[in-house]
Every structure is written in C-alpha cells, then in structure tokens.
Design a protein around this motif. Structure first.
Motif, PDB file in Angstrom:
ATOM      1  N   PHE A 120       0.914  -1.105   0.032  1.00 33.62           N
ATOM      2  CA  PHE A 120      -0.348   0.139  -0.074  1.00 33.62           C
ATOM      3  C   PHE A 120       1.327   1.028   0.388  1.00 33.62           C
ATOM      4  O   PHE A 120       1.887   1.581   0.705  1.00 33.62           O
ATOM      5  CB  PHE A 120      -0.878   0.157   1.871  1.00 33.62           C
ATOM      6  N   LEU A 121       0.763   2.373  -0.455  1.00 38.04           N
ATOM      7  CA  LEU A 121       2.015   2.886  -1.141  1.00 38.04           C
ATOM      8  C   LEU A 121       0.993   4.854  -0.797  1.00 38.04           C
ATOM      9  O   LEU A 121       0.904   5.784  -1.069  1.00 38.04           O
ATOM     10  CB  LEU A 121       2.232   3.553  -2.698  1.00 38.04           C
ATOM     11  N   GLY A 122      -0.387   4.647  -0.277  1.00 35.21           N
ATOM     12  CA  GLY A 122      -1.008   6.064   0.222  1.00 35.21           C
ATOM     13  C   GLY A 122      -2.434   5.922  -0.505  1.00 35.21           C
ATOM     14  O   GLY A 122      -3.201   5.359  -1.537  1.00 35.21           O
ATOM     15  N   GLN A 123      -3.352   6.173   0.559  1.00 34.23           N
ATOM     16  CA  GLN A 123      -4.428   6.815   0.034  1.00 34.23           C
ATOM     17  C   GLN A 123      -4.348   7.775  -0.974  1.00 34.23           C
ATOM     18  O   GLN A 123      -3.865   9.028  -0.780  1.00 34.23           O
ATOM     19  CB  GLN A 123      -5.538   7.205   1.104  1.00 34.23           C
ATOM     20  N   MET A 124      -5.538   8.181  -2.067  1.00 34.19           N
ATOM     21  CA  MET A 124      -5.169   9.728  -3.147  1.00 34.19           C
ATOM     22  C   MET A 124      -4.153  10.158  -3.845  1.00 34.19           C
ATOM     23  O   MET A 124      -3.406  10.848  -3.556  1.00 34.19           O
ATOM     24  CB  MET A 124      -5.781  10.760  -1.834  1.00 34.19           C
ATOM     25  N   THR A 125      -3.635   8.447  -3.786  1.00 33.69           N
ATOM     26  CA  THR A 125      -1.813   8.411  -4.563  1.00 33.69           C
ATOM     27  C   THR A 125      -2.379   8.530  -6.159  1.00 33.69           C
ATOM     28  O   THR A 125      -0.970   9.264  -7.084  1.00 33.69           O
ATOM     29  CB  THR A 125      -1.405   7.792  -4.156  1.00 33.69           C
TER      30      THR A 125
END
Length: 469
Positions: free
Chosen positions: A391-396
């Motif tokens: 997971f590289l982050g929300q809203m990425t």
C-alpha cells in the motif's frame, strides 16, 4: 549532465546497486515516482517531480499558445497556471535498459523527464505541452515518441466538457546531457487524442491509437508516411469523427502483431442518442497489412487498460480497470497462439479499485499491477493467483509502472550487447576522449580497474582482457 565521478564513487561504496530488480511506479497526485525492491517490496527511494518550477505559462504571450498547453489557462489577458494547482501528475514511466535511463510523462504540466537508471538522478526535462500521455523509446537511436492527448481527453476523463484537443506525436532525442527536439519534431495524425503507442523491434515503425476516433495509425519513422485505419468495423467512421465507442488505451507490438486494449463501456449512438454498453476488448492486428486478425471480449464494464507481454509465452496480460459498481477490476491472461485470442484466466477481487498499470518480471513469474483507486501495487503469479500487495497511500492515484528486467552490463561490455570485442575498445576510446557524452551504463562498464577514473589504463586492461580470451 551525468556526473561520472559521482557514479564511480557510488559503485565503489556499494550504495546504489541492489541485487534484485527495481519497480518504478508513478504516484500521480503526489508528484512522485516511487522506487521499490521487486523482491521484498520495500521502498528504496522516492523521487519528487518539480517541473512546474519551470512553468512556461508566464512566458506564453498569446491566448492560442497558452491554451495549447495542458497546464495553462488564459485569464484576464494573461497566461496562468491551470486549476490543477501546479501539479505535474507523473503519468507513465518506461525504461531504457540498454543505455541506462528511465523516463516519465507529466500529463498535467506537459513535461517529459529523463533520469539515470544507475542512481536515479534527474538529468533533464523538456516541455512538450498538450498533456503528454504514453511514450515509446528507440534505445538504439535514442529517440522518444510521445502521444499527446490534449485537454479534451483530460477533461473527458474527469467528466467535464471537452475543450482542447491534440493530434500530434511528439518526437525527442535523448543523450547523456539531456533531451532535445528531433529533426522530425512531430507526426500529425487525422484523429484527436492519440493515447496508446508502440514501436516495432527495429524502430522503423510506430503505432498509435486515437482514444476519441477509434482509429489506429502506422507511422514509418524513415520516410514519415502515415497509414490510418478504423478499428471498429461495425461503425467504419471517418478519422475526424469523435466516436469513443471502443476507446483504445494502449498499444503493444511484438513481431508483426499489434495488440490494442479497448476500454469501451457506455456508448451513446450519435444518430439515435441511445446508450449501449460495449464490452471491453483486446484486439490483435497484423501490423504489416494493418488488418484486424482477432478480437476478444473481456466483459461489460471491464475497462481494459494497460497491457504487457509475457517474456516466456505468447501471452498478453491485460489490466482490467473495471467498475466499483460491478466489481469488474482485475487482471486477465490472454493467449494469442495460432492467431487466435483466448482467455487463460481472469482474476477479480472486490478489494481492487480502478486498476491502471502493469508490468511483468524478467522470469515471467510475477505480474505487477498498480491500483489508481486503491493505492496498492498488486502482485500476481503467472497462473493468476494473488500473491500480495504493498500500500502506497490513499489518494495517490497510481499510474504507470515499470519493472527492471536486465542486469547491469558486464564490466568491459561498453555497448551492452553481451559480447566484449573490438567495438567495445572503440567505444571506450570515445568515452575517454568525450566523457560527458557517455551513457550511464557505458560509464559503469568502462571503469575496468575501478579506480574512480576512466582513462588509458582502462583501455589497456580491456585490450588485455580481450586478447587473453
């Protein structure tokens, strides 16, 4: 410009060359490219894109030039940055593993950028405007071909009223000192929003598909001839008519076979105004004759997006961007043996959200998929089994993804052709005489005695090595 001494020092210190391959993933809404270890999925580096610091908007003095830039708006008699708020939005990434570079397109700010594959240092950026989307590279001749979709495509993707459009393929040269405009500055096709692009093995032909007109084009890079044909034989529209029935996304060339993913979906018949759901598709064409060989349907609301070929078999992996409503996001494996397309498997999962990019490991065992909506890089095996994710982050809003496939060149193999011979001696002499004009991988392979300096002694050692073998 490449700093030779810096690279050599880093080599000696063992700071930059991991044994495993690297994954390059564009993080569109954070203006970053994440670099991860392909084996353990640990983030090794994050590269920020800062091209908007060199914004061209204030330098554009007339309305027409301003509106042709995807990052600018004409307001109150001046050219200003658009409502994207200074974002670059790195969209697509590709690697040149012959010379040692990687490139990205910044679809919002209008730049193409060049980095070293050795240490990921920034080399140069070049403003092309018109929302640069996908790129194909000719690593032998160091040429970049880039589709520019224009704000028409960008707006339609955001559900806005289409405004400006582009019908050009931009052409740039690249070298160790940066990017420059090619003699053939651009190719102009008869349709708007060219998005997908591919290049044949010897670089003599490129292929592109219009997302709005459902036409594909073959461009001869030697004489500039352009041949276009409609993709949808049920409609057979003219190239200037905005159809958006198949909505092609990406092209892939292997041998004389050309594959095109078509996102399709809801289509409004311009004659009757009736809405029809068109299944997402993968098409296979003969790139010599530009004739359609076969088409395979991948389901309603499947939205096929990026595609990649398996290095092992006659298999194309197709990302299914999908729809949250119908839970159609996933990955498909399509065989193309005997000129027939057939589905090997499709893996769907309700946790996927708007999948986007895809690439495959060098051994063909793992397929990596970026999630534009869920912020994950998903990993599958070649049988379609889901392995894991990071997971590289929300809203990425992850975009394109690329995986290293080749090892670093052997020391002494200056031209990186897996053979050490007289041509490498000639190349090494050129590097000693003109060190600033050496590609990153040439620099790496040239320091035969690893003493932080490339000079006559490296030439002597290379000659002795060749004679002794």
């Amino acid at each position: 410009m490449i700093n030779i001494k810096k690279i050599i020092v880093l080599i000696l210190c063992g700071l930059i060359f991991a044994e495993s391959k690297q994954i390059y993933a564009t993080i569109q809404m954070m203006d970053q490219v994440m670099i991860l270890d392909a084996e353990n999925l640990e983030i090794s580096q994050s590269i920020n894109t800062d091209f908007m610091e060199d914004s061209q908007c204030p330098n554009l003095n007339n309305e027409n030039d301003c509106l042709l830039s995807s990052s600018c708006e004409w307001m109150m008699g001046e050219c200003m940055e658009s409502m994207l708020g200074g974002l670059d939005v790195p969209h697509f990434v590709t690697l040149d593993e012959l010379n040692g570079y990687w490139f990205i397109t910044a679809i919002a700010s209008g730049f193409i950028a060049q980095y070293s594959l050795l240490d990921n240092t920034f080399i140069d950026s070049y403003f092309v405007g018109d929302a640069p989307a996908l790129i194909a590279i000719d690593s032998i001749n160091q040429v970049i071909y880039c589709t520019t979709v224009g704000m028409m495509f960008m707006d339609s993707m955001n559900g806005m009223m289409p405004s400006l459009e582009s019908n050009t393929i931009q052409v740039l040269n690249y070298s160790p000192i940066g990017l420059s405009q090619s003699i053939n500055q651009e190719y102009i096709i008869d349709s708007t929003a060219p998005h997908g692009i591919a290049i044949n093995e010897d670089g003599t032909e490129i292929y592109t598909a219009s997302n709005t007109a459902d036409w594909i084009y073959k461009i001869n890079t030697q004489n500039g001839e352009i041949l276009g044909v409609p993709m949808d034989q049920n409609v057979n529209n003219t190239p200037d008519l905005i159809m958006q029935r198949l909505k092609p996304i990406q092209c892939l060339s292997t041998g004389n076979r050309l594959f095109i993913s078509c996102s399709a979906g809801n289509w409004i018949n311009p004659s009757t105004q009736e809405t029809t759901v068109i299944e997402g598709k993968l098409q296979m064409w003969n790139s010599d004759s530009m004739e359609l060989i076969d088409t395979i349907d991948l389901g309603e609301y499947s939205s096929p997006w990026h595609i990649v070929k398996s290095p092992l078999d006659q298999i194309i992996y197709v990302v299914l961007g999908g729809s949250d409503t119908y839970e159609t996001e996933g990955l498909a494996s399509i065989s193309y043996e005997n000129d027939n397309l057939s589905i090997n498997w499709i893996t769907n999962n309700s946790s996927f959200d708007t999948l986007h990019g895809v690439d495959v490991s060098a051994d063909g065992q793992k397929i990596y998929v970026s999630g534009r909506g869920d912020g994950n890089i998903h990993i599958f095996d070649y049988n379609g089994n889901y392995i894991e994710n990071i997971f590289l982050g929300q809203m990425t809003m992850l975009g394109g993804i690329a995986v290293e496939k080749k090892d670093l060149p052997i020391i002494g193999d200056i031209n990186n052709d897996l053979n050490i011979n007289i041509s490498d001696i000639i190349n090494l002499v050129d590097i000693v005489l003109y060190p600033t004009m050496s590609h990153p991988y040439q620099v790496y392979a040239s320091d035969f005695n690893q003493n932080e300096s490339i000079n006559i002694f490296d030439i002597i050692l290379l000659v002795e090595n060749i004679l002794s073998n």
